[in-house]
Scaffold this motif. Sequence first.
Motif, PDB file in Angstrom:
ATOM      1  N   PHE A   1      54.594 -10.745  31.387  1.00 25.04           N
ATOM      2  CA  PHE A   1      54.906 -10.441  31.036  1.00 25.04           C
ATOM      3  C   PHE A   1      53.600 -10.196  29.601  1.00 25.04           C
ATOM      4  CE2 PHE A   1      57.007 -11.402  25.865  1.00 25.04           C
ATOM      5  CZ  PHE A   1      57.192 -10.837  26.116  1.00 25.04           C
ATOM      6  N   TRP A   2      52.946 -11.278  29.623  1.00 25.57           N
ATOM      7  CA  TRP A   2      52.446 -11.207  28.917  1.00 25.57           C
ATOM      8  C   TRP A   2      50.632 -10.447  29.152  1.00 25.57           C
ATOM      9  CZ3 TRP A   2      53.349 -12.380  24.499  1.00 25.57           C
ATOM     10  CH2 TRP A   2      54.015 -12.891  23.778  1.00 25.57           C
ATOM     11  N   SER A   3      50.398 -10.015  30.531  1.00 22.32           N
ATOM     12  CA  SER A   3      49.584  -9.319  30.641  1.00 22.32           C
ATOM     13  C   SER A   3      50.266  -7.533  31.503  1.00 22.32           C
ATOM     14  CB  SER A   3      48.859 -10.176  32.231  1.00 22.32           C
ATOM     15  OG  SER A   3      50.179  -9.949  33.506  1.00 22.32           O
ATOM     16  N   LYS A   4      51.088  -7.658  31.911  1.00 22.75           N
ATOM     17  CA  LYS A   4      51.464  -6.502  33.078  1.00 22.75           C
ATOM     18  C   LYS A   4      52.491  -5.425  32.408  1.00 22.75           C
ATOM     19  CE  LYS A   4      49.774  -7.132  37.285  1.00 22.75           C
ATOM     20  NZ  LYS A   4      50.141  -7.660  38.235  1.00 22.75           N
TER      21      LYS A   4
ATOM     22  N   ASN B   1      55.199  -4.937  29.856  1.00 23.31           N
ATOM     23  CA  ASN B   1      55.552  -3.688  28.076  1.00 23.31           C
ATOM     24  C   ASN B   1      56.550  -4.129  27.417  1.00 23.31           C
ATOM     25  OD1 ASN B   1      55.310  -1.171  25.978  1.00 23.31           O
ATOM     26  ND2 ASN B   1      56.780   0.487  27.607  1.00 23.31           N
ATOM     27  N   VAL B   2      55.953  -5.042  26.426  1.00 27.77           N
ATOM     28  CA  VAL B   2      56.381  -5.668  25.815  1.00 27.77           C
ATOM     29  C   VAL B   2      56.846  -5.141  23.622  1.00 27.77           C
ATOM     30  CG1 VAL B   2      55.538  -8.517  26.785  1.00 27.77           C
ATOM     31  CG2 VAL B   2      54.575  -6.620  24.559  1.00 27.77           C
ATOM     32  N   GLY B   3      56.683  -4.314  23.866  1.00 25.41           N
ATOM     33  CA  GLY B   3      56.756  -2.961  22.619  1.00 25.41           C
ATOM     34  C   GLY B   3      58.319  -3.246  22.532  1.00 25.41           C
ATOM     35  N   PRO B   4      58.798  -2.267  23.192  1.00 21.60           N
ATOM     36  CA  PRO B   4      60.159  -2.420  23.643  1.00 21.60           C
ATOM     37  C   PRO B   4      61.242  -3.490  23.130  1.00 21.60           C
ATOM     38  CG  PRO B   4      60.199  -1.220  24.937  1.00 21.60           C
ATOM     39  CD  PRO B   4      58.210  -1.992  24.618  1.00 21.60           C
ATOM     40  N   PHE B   5      60.803  -4.895  23.395  1.00 21.83           N
ATOM     41  CA  PHE B   5      61.223  -6.102  24.128  1.00 21.83           C
ATOM     42  C   PHE B   5      61.287  -6.807  22.350  1.00 21.83           C
ATOM     43  CE2 PHE B   5      60.835 -10.553  23.884  1.00 21.83           C
ATOM     44  CZ  PHE B   5      62.303 -10.798  24.534  1.00 21.83           C
ATOM     45  N   PHE B   6      60.073  -6.349  21.794  1.00 21.11           N
ATOM     46  CA  PHE B   6      59.098  -6.863  20.064  1.00 21.11           C
ATOM     47  C   PHE B   6      60.762  -5.906  19.283  1.00 21.11           C
ATOM     48  CE2 PHE B   6      56.376  -9.719  22.588  1.00 21.11           C
ATOM     49  CZ  PHE B   6      56.954 -10.848  21.993  1.00 21.11           C
ATOM     50  N   LEU B   7      60.209  -4.709  19.912  1.00 19.95           N
ATOM     51  CA  LEU B   7      61.081  -3.618  18.578  1.00 19.95           C
ATOM     52  C   LEU B   7      62.670  -4.582  18.690  1.00 19.95           C
ATOM     53  CD1 LEU B   7      60.012  -1.482  17.065  1.00 19.95           C
ATOM     54  CD2 LEU B   7      61.588  -0.114  18.580  1.00 19.95           C
ATOM     55  N   MET B   8      63.288  -4.429  19.955  1.00 18.44           N
ATOM     56  CA  MET B   8      64.589  -4.933  19.554  1.00 18.44           C
ATOM     57  C   MET B   8      64.986  -5.919  19.172  1.00 18.44           C
ATOM     58  SD  MET B   8      67.405  -3.798  20.261  1.00 18.44           S
ATOM     59  CE  MET B   8      69.437  -3.662  20.688  1.00 18.44           C
ATOM     60  N   LEU B   9      63.923  -7.647  19.612  1.00 18.75           N
ATOM     61  CA  LEU B   9      64.103  -8.146  18.679  1.00 18.75           C
ATOM     62  C   LEU B   9      63.777  -8.192  17.382  1.00 18.75           C
ATOM     63  CD1 LEU B   9      64.547 -11.600  19.478  1.00 18.75           C
ATOM     64  CD2 LEU B   9      61.369 -11.895  19.659  1.00 18.75           C
ATOM     65  N   PHE B  10      63.286  -7.570  17.259  1.00 13.27           N
ATOM     66  CA  PHE B  10      61.878  -7.216  15.505  1.00 13.27           C
ATOM     67  C   PHE B  10      63.737  -6.610  15.080  1.00 13.27           C
ATOM     68  CE2 PHE B  10      60.943  -4.881  12.163  1.00 13.27           C
ATOM     69  CZ  PHE B  10      60.038  -5.446  11.458  1.00 13.27           C
ATOM     70  N   ILE B  11      64.425  -5.787  14.868  1.00 14.13           N
ATOM     71  CA  ILE B  11      65.373  -4.512  14.465  1.00 14.13           C
ATOM     72  C   ILE B  11      67.006  -5.700  14.535  1.00 14.13           C
ATOM     73  CG2 ILE B  11      63.821  -2.967  14.454  1.00 14.13           C
ATOM     74  CD1 ILE B  11      65.654  -1.334  16.506  1.00 14.13           C
TER      75      ILE B  11
ATOM     76  N   TYR C   1      60.990  -9.748  34.925  1.00 16.39           N
ATOM     77  CA  TYR C   1      59.773  -9.606  33.045  1.00 16.39           C
ATOM     78  C   TYR C   1      59.320 -10.505  32.148  1.00 16.39           C
ATOM     79  CZ  TYR C   1      59.730  -6.329  28.876  1.00 16.39           C
ATOM     80  OH  TYR C   1      59.302  -6.223  27.602  1.00 16.39           O
ATOM     81  N   PHE C   2      60.416 -11.683  32.599  1.00 22.91           N
ATOM     82  CA  PHE C   2      60.077 -12.593  31.457  1.00 22.91           C
ATOM     83  C   PHE C   2      59.085 -13.814  32.442  1.00 22.91           C
ATOM     84  CE2 PHE C   2      63.948 -10.510  29.606  1.00 22.91           C
ATOM     85  CZ  PHE C   2      63.086 -10.553  28.510  1.00 22.91           C
TER      86      PHE C   2
END
Length: 152
Positions: free
Chosen positions: A71-74, A76-86, A65-66
Motif C-alpha cells: 500500500f505505501w510503496s507500490k 496507487n493510493v490516489g484514488p483510494f484517498f480521493l474516494m475517502l476524502f469525497i 492492495y491493503f
Amino acid sequence: RRAILAQVDFGSNLILLSITLSNPPRLVIMALRLAVLRRFSALSSVKASVNCAKESVQKFKASQYFEEKYFWSKANVGPFFLMLFITPTLYRSFKDWYWTRQLRKLNTEEIISDRYEWLRLSMIKDEVEAQLLSQVPAGGVKPLMLGPSTPP
C-alpha cells in the motif's frame, strides 16, 4: 469552369474542399471519408484504454492492495484517498437529493389530500344549507324580538 468551395469542420480538423464542376463527386466523397477517418481515429485508443482499465479492475485484489508494504510503496493510493476524502460530500449530496425528492412527493400528496378534504367539507356544508332552506316556513323567518319595540 466554375469552382465550388466547401468548408467542413470536424472538431479540431478543418478541411477546405475546392471542387470544380469537371471533378467527379467521388473525389468529394473520398475527401469527406478521409476527414471522418482522421477525426475518429482516436476512437481505437479510447477502446484500448477502456480495455486496460477493465483488466486492471479485474486483476484488483483487496488483500494485496491493503497490505501495508504494498500500500505505501507500490500501490496507487490516489484514488483510494480521493474516494475517502469525497465520500462525505457524495453521501450528503445523495441524501439531500433523496429527501428532497421524497418530501416533494409528500407535499404533492398532502396538497391533493387537503383539496379532497376541502371538497368533502364543502359538500357537507352545501347539504346542510340545502336541508335548512327546505325547512324555512312560507312567510320566511320572523325576526326575534327581545323586549317591546317601544319604551313603557
